[in-house]
Design a protein around this motif. Structure first.
Motif, mmCIF file in Angstrom:
data_model
loop_
_atom_site.group_PDB
_atom_site.id
_atom_site.type_symbol
_atom_site.label_atom_id
_atom_site.label_comp_id
_atom_site.label_asym_id
_atom_site.label_seq_id
_atom_site.Cartn_x
_atom_site.Cartn_y
_atom_site.Cartn_z
ATOM 1 N N LYS A 116 -13.917 102.590 -31.516
ATOM 2 C CA LYS A 116 -13.498 101.633 -30.488
ATOM 3 C C LYS A 116 -12.769 102.302 -29.331
ATOM 4 O O LYS A 116 -12.418 101.649 -28.356
ATOM 5 N N LYS A 117 -12.555 103.611 -29.436
ATOM 6 C CA LYS A 117 -11.791 104.331 -28.421
ATOM 7 C C LYS A 117 -12.681 104.753 -27.252
ATOM 8 O O LYS A 117 -13.843 105.094 -27.421
ATOM 9 N N ASP A 118 -12.078 104.722 -26.052
ATOM 10 C CA ASP A 118 -12.710 105.268 -24.857
ATOM 11 C C ASP A 118 -12.153 106.675 -24.600
ATOM 12 O O ASP A 118 -12.885 107.652 -24.554
ATOM 13 N N TYR A 119 -10.829 106.738 -24.457
ATOM 14 C CA TYR A 119 -10.139 108.020 -24.341
ATOM 15 C C TYR A 119 -9.097 108.123 -25.445
ATOM 16 O O TYR A 119 -8.612 107.115 -25.953
ATOM 17 N N LEU A 120 -8.762 109.373 -25.808
ATOM 18 C CA LEU A 120 -7.767 109.638 -26.840
ATOM 19 C C LEU A 120 -6.540 110.260 -26.204
ATOM 20 O O LEU A 120 -6.655 111.209 -25.400
ATOM 21 N N ASN A 121 -5.351 109.750 -26.530
ATOM 22 C CA ASN A 121 -4.110 110.319 -26.032
ATOM 23 C C ASN A 121 -3.744 111.557 -26.854
ATOM 24 O O ASN A 121 -3.719 111.510 -28.079
ATOM 25 N N CYS A 122 -3.480 112.654 -26.157
ATOM 26 C CA CYS A 122 -3.147 113.911 -26.831
ATOM 27 C C CYS A 122 -1.800 114.435 -26.326
ATOM 28 O O CYS A 122 -1.498 114.347 -25.130
ATOM 29 N N LYS A 123 -1.044 114.978 -27.232
ATOM 30 C CA LYS A 123 0.212 115.659 -26.895
ATOM 31 C C LYS A 123 0.161 117.033 -27.543
ATOM 32 O O LYS A 123 -0.161 117.157 -28.725
ATOM 33 N N ILE A 124 0.446 118.061 -26.754
ATOM 34 C CA ILE A 124 0.430 119.431 -27.267
ATOM 35 C C ILE A 124 1.811 120.024 -27.067
ATOM 36 O O ILE A 124 2.292 120.132 -25.935
ATOM 37 N N ASP A 125 2.471 120.389 -28.162
ATOM 38 C CA ASP A 125 3.756 121.081 -28.112
ATOM 39 C C ASP A 125 3.517 122.574 -28.229
ATOM 40 O O ASP A 125 2.768 123.027 -29.107
ATOM 41 N N MET A 126 4.161 123.339 -27.344
ATOM 42 C CA MET A 126 4.036 124.799 -27.363
ATOM 43 C C MET A 126 5.373 125.431 -27.658
ATOM 44 O O MET A 126 6.395 125.018 -27.095
ATOM 45 N N ALA A 127 5.372 126.418 -28.504
ATOM 46 C CA ALA A 127 6.562 127.221 -28.770
ATOM 47 C C ALA A 127 6.198 128.683 -28.533
ATOM 48 O O ALA A 127 5.309 129.225 -29.191
ATOM 49 N N ILE A 128 6.858 129.310 -27.541
ATOM 50 C CA ILE A 128 6.577 130.695 -27.181
ATOM 51 C C ILE A 128 7.691 131.562 -27.766
ATOM 52 O O ILE A 128 8.868 131.377 -27.438
ATOM 53 N N LEU A 129 7.331 132.492 -28.638
ATOM 54 C CA LEU A 129 8.307 133.326 -29.337
ATOM 55 C C LEU A 129 8.204 134.768 -28.858
ATOM 56 O O LEU A 129 7.141 135.386 -28.959
#
Length: 323
Positions: A116-129
């Protein structure tokens, strides 16, 4: 040079320790410079992340890696670390590009009501070490955190072939080719042979069909159905179409129509009778076989997601009937 750099770092460390100024020690920085959706296919999507790292020290640093944690529709999707061991030169800075591949089949497993989805909400967390030199007053490493929010189209495709038709070469074309190749055979009989071969009938092989260079017209529809609310719309497509692992035709078509969520891609092309080797003859004899459809086009996503057209690649396989 390496000894000089190490000596410089020792002197630098000693001087700082002598003045007891650990809080003023220089530290590397990591700035998030950009994010993009590089490309997409019917099966996966590639993300690009640009991070600039500055090294204030007189010796090189090695990046511990960038940790990516993906969330789709508020569900944690996966976590990965990439590019461990990347070097940043002494007193230098460098923009590093990180590519992360995400597969749709994995997303489908965690998103409810995906169809039923048109677009999907995405969240990307980045951790730079970034590991720091062994200097009094410096921690073992330094961490930088960033987050990116975006959307991707919901894709769950099925692809099939319909309305497959072939047209044999004309008797006049056959006669001209026989004369050109100095073949002693009746044009009418060879035309009958091609008619039988292409229709799946048992044919008397008057002549090896692959020894002639005759045009055979082929028409068929590629039905691309996206089983979600998203409409995969595009205006043209470059394609290669293989049958039983043998290339049949390649080209470009703009004859594309939408029916609901199905793109009907009409292909009208020609191939040479030189292609009628054992594999292709077996296909026509059985009137069914395997197909492979590769190619690319460009789709337009909402500007808030991506301003420029996005390349969409195809690499699909299946079975189909020629009847």
């Amino acid at each position: 040079m390496k000894k000089i750099a190490i000596l410089s770092l020792i002197i630098f460390s000693a001087a700082l320790s002598a003045f007891s100024l650990p809080k003023s020690l220089p530290k590397p920085t990591a700035d998030f410079k950009g994010f993009d959706i590089e490309s997409i296919s019917l099966r996966d999507i590639n993300f690009l992340f640009d991070v600039e790292i500055k090294n204030p020290y007189p010796v090189g640093l090695k990046l511990d890696g960038v940790e990516f944690t993906f969330f789709v529709e508020n569900n944690q999707f996966f976590k990965t670390t990439t590019s461990k061991g990347l070097k940043i030169a002494a007193k230098g800075k460098k923009i590093n590009q990180f590519r992360v591949n995400v597969k749709y089949e994995d997303i489908i497993k965690i998103v409810k009501a995906y169809s039923k989805k048109d677009y999907l909400n995405c969240k990307i967390d980045m951790a730079i070490l970034i590991p720091l030199p062994d200097i009094s007053g410096l921690p073992e490493n330094i961490r930088f955190d960033y987050s990116v929010n975006t959307q991707i189209p919901a894709i769950k495709p099925t692809i099939s072939i319909a309305n497959f038709k072939v047209k044999k070469p004309s008797t006049a074309e056959i006669a001209a080719e026989l004369a050109k190749k100095k073949k002693q055979a009746s044009a009418e009989q060879v035309a009958g042979m091609f008619s039988d071969i292409l229709s799946g009938k048992k044919a008397d092989q008057i002549i090896d069909p692959s020894s002639l260079d005759l045009p055979i017209t082929v028409d068929f529809d590629i039905l691309l159905k996206n089983e979600t609310a998203h409409k995969l719309a595009f205006n043209s497509i470059n394609y290669d179409f293989l049958v039983n692992n043998e290339k049949l035709v390649k080209g470009t078509t703009k004859d594309i129509k939408m029916q609901g969520n199905t793109s009907i891609i009409k292909v009208s092309n020609k191939f040479s009778s030189k292609s009628l080797g054992k594999s292709m003859l077996r296909f026509f004899e059985n009137q069914k076989g395997d197909f492979a459809f590769t190619g690319s086009t460009f789709i337009k996503l909402p500007e808030k997601i991506k301003k420029d057209p996005l390349k969409l690649s195809f690499d699909e396989k299946g079975k189909f009937n020629a009847k």
